[in-house]
Design an enzyme around this catalytic site. Structure first.
Site, PDB file in Angstrom:
ATOM      1  N   ASP A  17       0.995  -1.296  -0.261  1.00 45.92           N
ATOM      2  CA  ASP A  17       0.107   0.052   0.120  1.00 45.92           C
ATOM      3  C   ASP A  17       0.882   1.305  -0.021  1.00 45.92           C
ATOM      4  O   ASP A  17       1.989   1.341   0.500  1.00 45.92           O
ATOM      5  CB  ASP A  17      -1.042  -0.030   1.335  1.00 45.92           C
ATOM      6  CG  ASP A  17      -2.113   1.020   1.185  1.00 45.92           C
ATOM      7  OD1 ASP A  17      -2.109   1.409   0.118  1.00 45.92           O
ATOM      8  OD2 ASP A  17      -2.729   1.417   2.086  1.00 45.92           O
ATOM      9  N   GLY A  18       0.371   2.349  -0.618  1.00 43.88           N
ATOM     10  CA  GLY A  18       1.015   3.851  -0.403  1.00 43.88           C
ATOM     11  C   GLY A  18       1.690   4.030  -1.724  1.00 43.88           C
ATOM     12  O   GLY A  18       2.138   5.253  -1.880  1.00 43.88           O
ATOM     13  N   GLY A  20      -0.123   5.535  -4.373  1.00 40.62           N
ATOM     14  CA  GLY A  20      -0.826   6.840  -4.640  1.00 40.62           C
ATOM     15  C   GLY A  20      -0.194   8.096  -4.006  1.00 40.62           C
ATOM     16  O   GLY A  20       0.292   8.935  -4.487  1.00 40.62           O
ATOM     17  N   TRP A  22       2.948   8.110  -2.462  1.00 45.71           N
ATOM     18  CA  TRP A  22       4.238   8.352  -3.056  1.00 45.71           C
ATOM     19  C   TRP A  22       4.221   9.217  -4.167  1.00 45.71           C
ATOM     20  O   TRP A  22       5.096   9.932  -4.209  1.00 45.71           O
ATOM     21  CB  TRP A  22       4.841   6.887  -3.804  1.00 45.71           C
ATOM     22  CG  TRP A  22       6.060   6.704  -3.810  1.00 45.71           C
ATOM     23  CD1 TRP A  22       7.228   6.684  -2.954  1.00 45.71           C
ATOM     24  CD2 TRP A  22       6.713   7.003  -5.165  1.00 45.71           C
ATOM     25  NE1 TRP A  22       8.422   6.625  -3.880  1.00 45.71           N
ATOM     26  CE2 TRP A  22       8.144   6.842  -5.125  1.00 45.71           C
ATOM     27  CE3 TRP A  22       6.033   7.563  -6.495  1.00 45.71           C
ATOM     28  CZ2 TRP A  22       8.815   7.181  -6.027  1.00 45.71           C
ATOM     29  CZ3 TRP A  22       7.016   7.645  -7.737  1.00 45.71           C
ATOM     30  CH2 TRP A  22       8.338   7.485  -7.447  1.00 45.71           C
ATOM     31  N   ARG A  30      -1.361   9.505  -9.647  1.00 45.85           N
ATOM     32  CA  ARG A  30      -1.128   8.358  -9.162  1.00 45.85           C
ATOM     33  C   ARG A  30      -0.481   6.986  -9.693  1.00 45.85           C
ATOM     34  O   ARG A  30       0.340   6.327  -9.062  1.00 45.85           O
ATOM     35  CB  ARG A  30      -2.654   7.798  -8.507  1.00 45.85           C
ATOM     36  CG  ARG A  30      -3.084   8.943  -7.519  1.00 45.85           C
ATOM     37  CD  ARG A  30      -4.488   8.243  -7.276  1.00 45.85           C
ATOM     38  NE  ARG A  30      -4.641   7.133  -6.681  1.00 45.85           N
ATOM     39  CZ  ARG A  30      -4.443   6.674  -5.606  1.00 45.85           C
ATOM     40  NH1 ARG A  30      -4.282   7.283  -4.597  1.00 45.85           N
ATOM     41  NH2 ARG A  30      -4.610   5.342  -5.118  1.00 45.85           N
ATOM     42  N   HIS A  34       1.847   3.399  -8.983  1.00 48.16           N
ATOM     43  CA  HIS A  34       1.880   2.263  -9.418  1.00 48.16           C
ATOM     44  C   HIS A  34       3.006   1.649 -10.056  1.00 48.16           C
ATOM     45  O   HIS A  34       3.353   0.441  -9.783  1.00 48.16           O
ATOM     46  CB  HIS A  34       0.488   1.947 -10.146  1.00 48.16           C
ATOM     47  CG  HIS A  34      -0.723   2.348  -9.384  1.00 48.16           C
ATOM     48  ND1 HIS A  34      -0.950   1.917  -8.071  1.00 48.16           N
ATOM     49  CD2 HIS A  34      -1.811   3.189  -9.607  1.00 48.16           C
ATOM     50  CE1 HIS A  34      -2.041   2.600  -7.558  1.00 48.16           C
ATOM     51  NE2 HIS A  34      -2.649   3.151  -8.316  1.00 48.16           N
ATOM     52  N   SER A  62      -7.538  -5.579  -4.848  1.00 46.27           N
ATOM     53  CA  SER A  62      -8.563  -6.247  -4.275  1.00 46.27           C
ATOM     54  C   SER A  62      -9.920  -6.046  -4.925  1.00 46.27           C
ATOM     55  O   SER A  62     -10.052  -5.303  -5.846  1.00 46.27           O
ATOM     56  CB  SER A  62      -8.729  -5.340  -2.906  1.00 46.27           C
ATOM     57  OG  SER A  62      -9.156  -4.095  -2.970  1.00 46.27           O
ATOM     58  N   TRP A  66     -11.998  -2.446  -7.470  1.00 45.92           N
ATOM     59  CA  TRP A  66     -12.939  -1.870  -8.802  1.00 45.92           C
ATOM     60  C   TRP A  66     -13.572  -0.636  -8.522  1.00 45.92           C
ATOM     61  O   TRP A  66     -14.124   0.083  -9.353  1.00 45.92           O
ATOM     62  CB  TRP A  66     -13.881  -3.081  -8.880  1.00 45.92           C
ATOM     63  CG  TRP A  66     -13.346  -4.277  -9.184  1.00 45.92           C
ATOM     64  CD1 TRP A  66     -13.193  -5.450  -8.452  1.00 45.92           C
ATOM     65  CD2 TRP A  66     -12.781  -4.559 -10.555  1.00 45.92           C
ATOM     66  NE1 TRP A  66     -12.509  -6.367  -9.142  1.00 45.92           N
ATOM     67  CE2 TRP A  66     -12.223  -5.865 -10.720  1.00 45.92           C
ATOM     68  CE3 TRP A  66     -12.455  -3.883 -11.883  1.00 45.92           C
ATOM     69  CZ2 TRP A  66     -11.656  -6.814 -11.460  1.00 45.92           C
ATOM     70  CZ3 TRP A  66     -11.918  -4.662 -12.816  1.00 45.92           C
ATOM     71  CH2 TRP A  66     -11.439  -6.075 -12.809  1.00 45.92           C
ATOM     72  N   LEU A 128      10.561 -20.329  -5.049  1.00 45.80           N
ATOM     73  CA  LEU A 128       9.752 -19.460  -4.318  1.00 45.80           C
ATOM     74  C   LEU A 128       8.272 -19.666  -4.985  1.00 45.80           C
ATOM     75  O   LEU A 128       8.373 -19.537  -6.314  1.00 45.80           O
ATOM     76  CB  LEU A 128      10.120 -18.177  -4.579  1.00 45.80           C
ATOM     77  CG  LEU A 128       9.288 -16.887  -3.985  1.00 45.80           C
ATOM     78  CD1 LEU A 128       9.247 -17.094  -2.549  1.00 45.80           C
ATOM     79  CD2 LEU A 128       9.652 -15.559  -4.561  1.00 45.80           C
ATOM     80  N   LEU A 192      -6.452  -4.983   7.735  1.00 49.02           N
ATOM     81  CA  LEU A 192      -6.286  -5.758   6.905  1.00 49.02           C
ATOM     82  C   LEU A 192      -7.022  -5.589   5.643  1.00 49.02           C
ATOM     83  O   LEU A 192      -6.387  -6.137   4.361  1.00 49.02           O
ATOM     84  CB  LEU A 192      -6.987  -7.255   7.466  1.00 49.02           C
ATOM     85  CG  LEU A 192      -5.913  -7.827   8.556  1.00 49.02           C
ATOM     86  CD1 LEU A 192      -6.882  -9.183   9.044  1.00 49.02           C
ATOM     87  CD2 LEU A 192      -4.704  -8.175   7.986  1.00 49.02           C
ATOM     88  N   SER A 193      -7.841  -4.655   5.553  1.00 46.88           N
ATOM     89  CA  SER A 193      -8.596  -4.371   4.110  1.00 46.88           C
ATOM     90  C   SER A 193      -9.001  -5.482   3.303  1.00 46.88           C
ATOM     91  O   SER A 193      -8.384  -5.727   2.251  1.00 46.88           O
ATOM     92  CB  SER A 193      -7.576  -3.461   3.376  1.00 46.88           C
ATOM     93  OG  SER A 193      -7.325  -2.397   3.776  1.00 46.88           O
TER      94      SER A 193
HETATM   95  C1  IPE Z   1      -5.282  -2.761   0.122  1.00 55.33           C
HETATM   96  O1  IPE Z   1      -4.906  -1.428  -0.009  1.00 55.33           O
HETATM   97  C2  IPE Z   1      -5.303  -3.331  -1.276  1.00 55.33           C
HETATM   98  C3  IPE Z   1      -4.104  -3.713  -2.025  1.00 55.33           C
HETATM   99  C4  IPE Z   1      -2.856  -3.270  -1.530  1.00 55.33           C
HETATM  100  C5  IPE Z   1      -4.161  -4.300  -3.407  1.00 55.33           C
HETATM  101  P1  IPE Z   1      -6.296  -0.188  -0.477  1.00 55.33           P
HETATM  102  O2  IPE Z   1      -5.569   1.032  -0.416  1.00 55.33           O
HETATM  103  O3  IPE Z   1      -7.126  -0.776  -1.086  1.00 55.33           O
HETATM  104  O4  IPE Z   1      -6.859  -0.413   1.221  1.00 55.33           O
HETATM  105  P2  IPE Z   1      -7.933   0.920   2.111  1.00 55.33           P
HETATM  106  O5  IPE Z   1      -8.669   1.079   0.876  1.00 55.33           O
HETATM  107  O6  IPE Z   1      -6.885   1.749   2.408  1.00 55.33           O
HETATM  108  O7  IPE Z   1      -8.141  -0.089   3.015  1.00 55.33           O
HETATM  109  C1  IPE Z   2      -1.673   0.192  -3.378  1.00 58.99           C
HETATM  110  O1  IPE Z   2      -1.363   1.838  -3.446  1.00 58.99           O
HETATM  111  C2  IPE Z   2      -1.824  -0.405  -4.609  1.00 58.99           C
HETATM  112  C3  IPE Z   2      -3.187  -0.767  -4.982  1.00 58.99           C
HETATM  113  C4  IPE Z   2      -4.320  -0.722  -4.023  1.00 58.99           C
HETATM  114  C5  IPE Z   2      -3.539  -1.360  -6.300  1.00 58.99           C
HETATM  115  P1  IPE Z   2      -2.548   2.645  -3.333  1.00 58.99           P
HETATM  116  O2  IPE Z   2      -3.174   2.840  -4.658  1.00 58.99           O
HETATM  117  O3  IPE Z   2      -3.807   2.265  -2.348  1.00 58.99           O
HETATM  118  O4  IPE Z   2      -1.723   3.908  -2.656  1.00 58.99           O
HETATM  119  P2  IPE Z   2      -2.550   4.835  -1.537  1.00 58.99           P
HETATM  120  O5  IPE Z   2      -2.739   4.137  -0.393  1.00 58.99           O
HETATM  121  O6  IPE Z   2      -3.614   5.607  -1.962  1.00 58.99           O
HETATM  122  O7  IPE Z   2      -1.364   5.733  -1.120  1.00 58.99           O
HETATM  123 MG    MG Z   3      -4.197   2.342  -0.472  1.00 60.31          MG
END
Ligand code: IPE
Ligand code: IPE
Ligand code: MG
Length: 244
Positions: A17-18, A20, A22, A30, A34, A62, A66, A128, A192-193
């Site tokens: 996560d993170g 966007g 970054w 965004r 990715h 996830s 979508w 792996l 845990l999302s």
């Molecule tokens: C969890 O991240 C899903 C993935 C890393 C693929 P999200 O960014 O979707 O989770 P929330 O919305 O912050 O809970």
């Molecule tokens: C995780 O990064 C990638 C996916 C969920 C596909 P995000 O896109 O959720 O990045 P943030 O949480 O908005 O920073």
């Molecule tokens: Mg996120």
């Protein structure tokens, strides 16, 4: 529970996560995040193999993702697609076995085909296992497992008493991977999302504020070192107390 001889986790799962944030911190769109995230994933896959970790599960997309703007969803699908086409030879060379962990039924034919090909191509690799949680949701996974078991009961193949914890685990997308020993989440959120809800029952959790594109070998090693210090009790009394 299985522990590797060196004490390292046999199965590490990562909520990447993170991306966007970054990008936003750099005043970039965004999708730059990715794209950069794929580089971090490559580093982490290589490092896991190098450290002798047999199973790595990564949360890539996830069932709830979508809900993002259509352009972002399309970008992510396309990125996944291109990454696999580009990296499959390298993964093969590195001895990585790729598996899709997620709902296949609702994926487009084109996407499904990429996955099937990647799985077949790497099926014999043993260094792996890389489980890619794509179109994954823990609740969707449990729902599909319950449906599969209900169907077997309705057809008289299974008795309700035979629905054991193992019978449920066998119907999950992650089967036959064991439960993750360590779940790492980057980007700082303490949730845990919808990731591995059943499998996370006794996983050690490690959350870091480091954003996914910045996560590298050093950060991964730090998570492993932190894990090595944990005492996993699985509901029992501390070993220290039993001996003292
Ligand atoms: C969890 O991240 C899903 C993935 C890393 C693929 P999200 O960014 O979707 O989770 P929330 O919305 O912050 O809970
Ligand atoms: C995780 O990064 C990638 C996916 C969920 C596909 P995000 O896109 O959720 O990045 P943030 O949480 O908005 O920073
Ligand atoms: Mg996120």
């Amino acid at each position: 529970m299985k522990r590797e001889a060196n004490g390292l986790p046999a199965h590490v799962a990562i909520i990447m996560d993170g991306n966007g944030r970054w990008a936003r911190r750099r005043a970039l769109p965004r999708y730059f995040g990715h794209r950069e995230g794929v580089k971090a994933l490559k580093t982490v896959v290589r490092y896991a193999a190098q450290r002798g970790i047999p199973i790595l599960t990564v949360y890539a997309f996830s069932t709830e993702n979508w809900r993002r703007p259509r352009e972002e969803v399309e970008f992510l699908l396309d990125l996944m697609f291109k990454t696999f086409v580009q990296e499959i030879e390298e993964l093969q060379k590195e001895g990585v076995r790729v598996r899709l962990v997620g709902d296949r039924t609702s994926l487009s034919e084109q996407v499904k085909e990429v996955w099937i090909k990647a799985e077949e191509f790497t099926a014999h690799n043993t260094r792996l296992v890389l489980n890619v949680a794509f179109n994954y949701g823990g609740r969707a996974e449990l729902t599909s497992a319950v449906r599969a078991l209900a169907r077997q009961v309705a057809q008289g193949e299974l008795k309700p008493e035979d629905i054991t914890e193992e019978a449920i685990a066998r119907e999950l997308y992650t089967w036959p991977s064991p439960d993750p020993d360590l779940i790492i989440r980057t980007g700082g959120e303490q949730r845990l999302s919808n990731f591995l809800l059943w499998q996370a029952a006794y996983s050690e959790l490690y959350v870091t504020d480091v954003l996914w594109p910045d996560f590298g070998e050093q950060e991964f090693e730090q998570a492993l070192q932190d894990y090595l210090k944990r005492e996993r009790r699985f509901g029992q009394v501390s070993v220290k107390e039993q001996n003292g």
